[in-house]
Write an enzyme that holds these catalytic residues in place. Structure first.
Site, PDB file in Angstrom:
ATOM      1  N   ASP A   1      59.251 -25.712  41.174  1.00 24.81           N
ATOM      2  CA  ASP A   1      59.631 -25.020  42.406  1.00 24.81           C
ATOM      3  C   ASP A   1      58.786 -25.480  43.588  1.00 24.81           C
ATOM      4  O   ASP A   1      59.063 -25.105  44.722  1.00 24.81           O
ATOM      5  CB  ASP A   1      59.466 -23.504  42.219  1.00 24.81           C
ATOM      6  CG  ASP A   1      59.951 -22.700  43.410  1.00 24.81           C
ATOM      7  OD1 ASP A   1      61.137 -22.856  43.790  1.00 24.81           O
ATOM      8  OD2 ASP A   1      59.151 -21.930  43.977  1.00 24.81           O
TER       9      ASP A   1
ATOM     10  N   ARG B   1      51.556 -24.708  43.130  1.00 27.81           N
ATOM     11  CA  ARG B   1      51.404 -25.730  44.168  1.00 27.81           C
ATOM     12  C   ARG B   1      51.720 -27.087  43.557  1.00 27.81           C
ATOM     13  O   ARG B   1      51.277 -27.398  42.451  1.00 27.81           O
ATOM     14  CB  ARG B   1      49.985 -25.736  44.744  1.00 27.81           C
ATOM     15  CG  ARG B   1      49.694 -24.567  45.676  1.00 27.81           C
ATOM     16  CD  ARG B   1      50.486 -24.685  46.980  1.00 27.81           C
ATOM     17  NE  ARG B   1      50.151 -23.641  47.942  1.00 27.81           N
ATOM     18  CZ  ARG B   1      50.779 -22.490  48.059  1.00 27.81           C
ATOM     19  NH1 ARG B   1      51.783 -22.201  47.224  1.00 27.81           N
ATOM     20  NH2 ARG B   1      50.429 -21.618  48.984  1.00 27.81           N
TER      21      ARG B   1
ATOM     22  N   HIS C   1      60.989 -24.325  46.475  1.00 24.85           N
ATOM     23  CA  HIS C   1      59.920 -23.350  46.763  1.00 24.85           C
ATOM     24  C   HIS C   1      60.516 -21.978  47.108  1.00 24.85           C
ATOM     25  O   HIS C   1      60.154 -21.363  48.114  1.00 24.85           O
ATOM     26  CB  HIS C   1      59.022 -23.846  47.902  1.00 24.85           C
ATOM     27  CG  HIS C   1      57.649 -23.233  47.860  1.00 24.85           C
ATOM     28  ND1 HIS C   1      56.525 -23.886  48.311  1.00 24.85           N
ATOM     29  CD2 HIS C   1      57.198 -22.013  47.417  1.00 24.85           C
ATOM     30  CE1 HIS C   1      55.457 -23.116  48.162  1.00 24.85           C
ATOM     31  NE2 HIS C   1      55.839 -21.979  47.615  1.00 24.85           N
TER      32      HIS C   1
ATOM     33  N   GLU D   1      55.856 -30.990  50.866  1.00 26.19           N
ATOM     34  CA  GLU D   1      57.074 -30.191  50.997  1.00 26.19           C
ATOM     35  C   GLU D   1      57.587 -30.260  52.426  1.00 26.19           C
ATOM     36  O   GLU D   1      56.786 -30.125  53.362  1.00 26.19           O
ATOM     37  CB  GLU D   1      56.813 -28.730  50.609  1.00 26.19           C
ATOM     38  CG  GLU D   1      56.555 -28.547  49.134  1.00 26.19           C
ATOM     39  CD  GLU D   1      56.441 -27.088  48.718  1.00 26.19           C
ATOM     40  OE1 GLU D   1      56.384 -26.212  49.606  1.00 26.19           O
ATOM     41  OE2 GLU D   1      56.426 -26.823  47.506  1.00 26.19           O
TER      42      GLU D   1
END
Length: 337
Positions: A279, A255, A303, A284
């Site tokens: 990632d 996260r 992600h 987001e």
């Protein structure tokens, strides 16, 4: 526009239950949600939306809410008086207001025990580690621009073999990462609430349990696999990032908010940290103002660690099976609240 399918079969007098599947556009939206609905063979009427606010009537009627990384707030829970279950189609659950769910006695479940994401998250972790060690991004960019960058890059190229990997969060995913690290002849240290069993540590090449701070001082690569809670938010802040070796790399496939992103950008820009492979971001998708997008020696991916074709199938099956168990009056798994 919402998508509704009625998968109720004429199997008896059981009441049809309303399932609201909320799937954010950045993880597939209505297209992914439509595939999800096809997995309900039983007594369920499924509505697919991209935000929980999109169809107030469907939210009000929902008995079960499946969320694919889309926020579920206290207001959403209040708007669904008949809600019985919130099912997260992920290992994480930080996007659901757990306190509000707890106050309503609504269980919130993940897919944690399904192991649906562990293979690809572990692979993505190593993809980022290798990209940093081998300088793949700057090497590729230079060659595309007709720049033979070998003389410039060779001083920063390194190997994984012989290095120490520090894993923060040695759960299912962290263990998969550790197994791969053993194959790369890396040493393993890990931080978590308690040590694993000696035989499990032996299978991971003699993995050693350390405090977070000692792990940060020791490791050449730090890989984050902890859940995001108020306790772990900004787990890596400026003070802790200062503990790392200047040759160390940080990898985050868990996260984004586990790291203070500005502090990480400061360390990269100052050269007190060798690089980062990310990632996940907070928020987001990230905004153009995120400094890490232009920081030196970063490898970024959107992600993707849990969204291969194979992974998405396993995630959907795990989430739907838990919902079907609930609708059948069976116990649900992976209750986090």
């Amino acid at each position: 526009m919402t998508t509704t399918t009625d998968s109720a079969a004429d199997t008896g007098p059981q009441p049809v239950k309303n399932v609201l599947a909320v799937v954010s556009p950045h993880v597939g939206g209505r297209t992914a949600g439509a595939a999800l609905t096809g997995l309900f063979p039983g007594q369920a009427r499924v509505t697919v939306v991209e935000t929980a606010d999109e169809d107030p009537a469907a939210l009000r009627a929902a008995h079960v809410l499946i969320t694919g990384l889309s926020p579920v707030t206290a207001a959403h829970l209040d708007a669904a008086p008949d809600l019985e279950l919130v099912q997260c189609a992920s290992h994480g659950f930080d996007y659901v207001d757990l306190d509000a769910a707890r106050a309503r006695n609504i269980p919130v479940c993940t897919i944690g025990s399904s192991s649906a994401e562990k293979q690809n998250v572990a692979e993505q972790t190593f993809a980022l580690m290798l990209a940093l060690a081998k300088q793949l991004v700057p090497a590729h960019t230079a060659l595309v621009e007709a720049d033979w960058a070998l003389p410039r890059l060779q001083q920063s190229l390194t190997e994984l073999s012989g290095k120490t990997l520090g894993i923060i969060g040695l759960g299912q995913i962290g263990t998969e990462v550790a197994r791969r690290a053993v194959a790369f002849d890396m040493s393993i240290v890990y931080a978590g609430p308690s040590p694993i069993a000696p035989e499990a540590a032996e299978r991971l090449g003699g993995a050693r349990h350390l405090s977070v701070d000692e792990l940060l001082r020791t490791a050449d690569y730090i890989s984050l696999h902890a859940p995001l809670t108020e306790r772990t938010r900004h787990l890596l802040d400026a003070e802790r990032l200062a503990l790392l070796k200047p040759t160390a790399f940080v990898i985050n496939t868990a996260r984004g908010a586990l790291i203070d992103q500005d502090a990480l950008a400061d360390a990269l820009e100052a050269g007190t940290l060798a690089g980062a492979g990310l990632d996940v971001f907070d928020p987001e998708p990230p905004t153009a103002a995120l400094r890490l997008l232009k920081a030196p020696n970063v490898v970024l991916s959107p992600h993707v660690a849990g969204v291969t074709r194979e992974t998405l199938v396993r995630i959907a099956l795990a989430a739907v099976q838990n919902v079907l168990d609930h609708l059948a009056g069976k116990a649900v798994r992976d209750v986090v609240s």
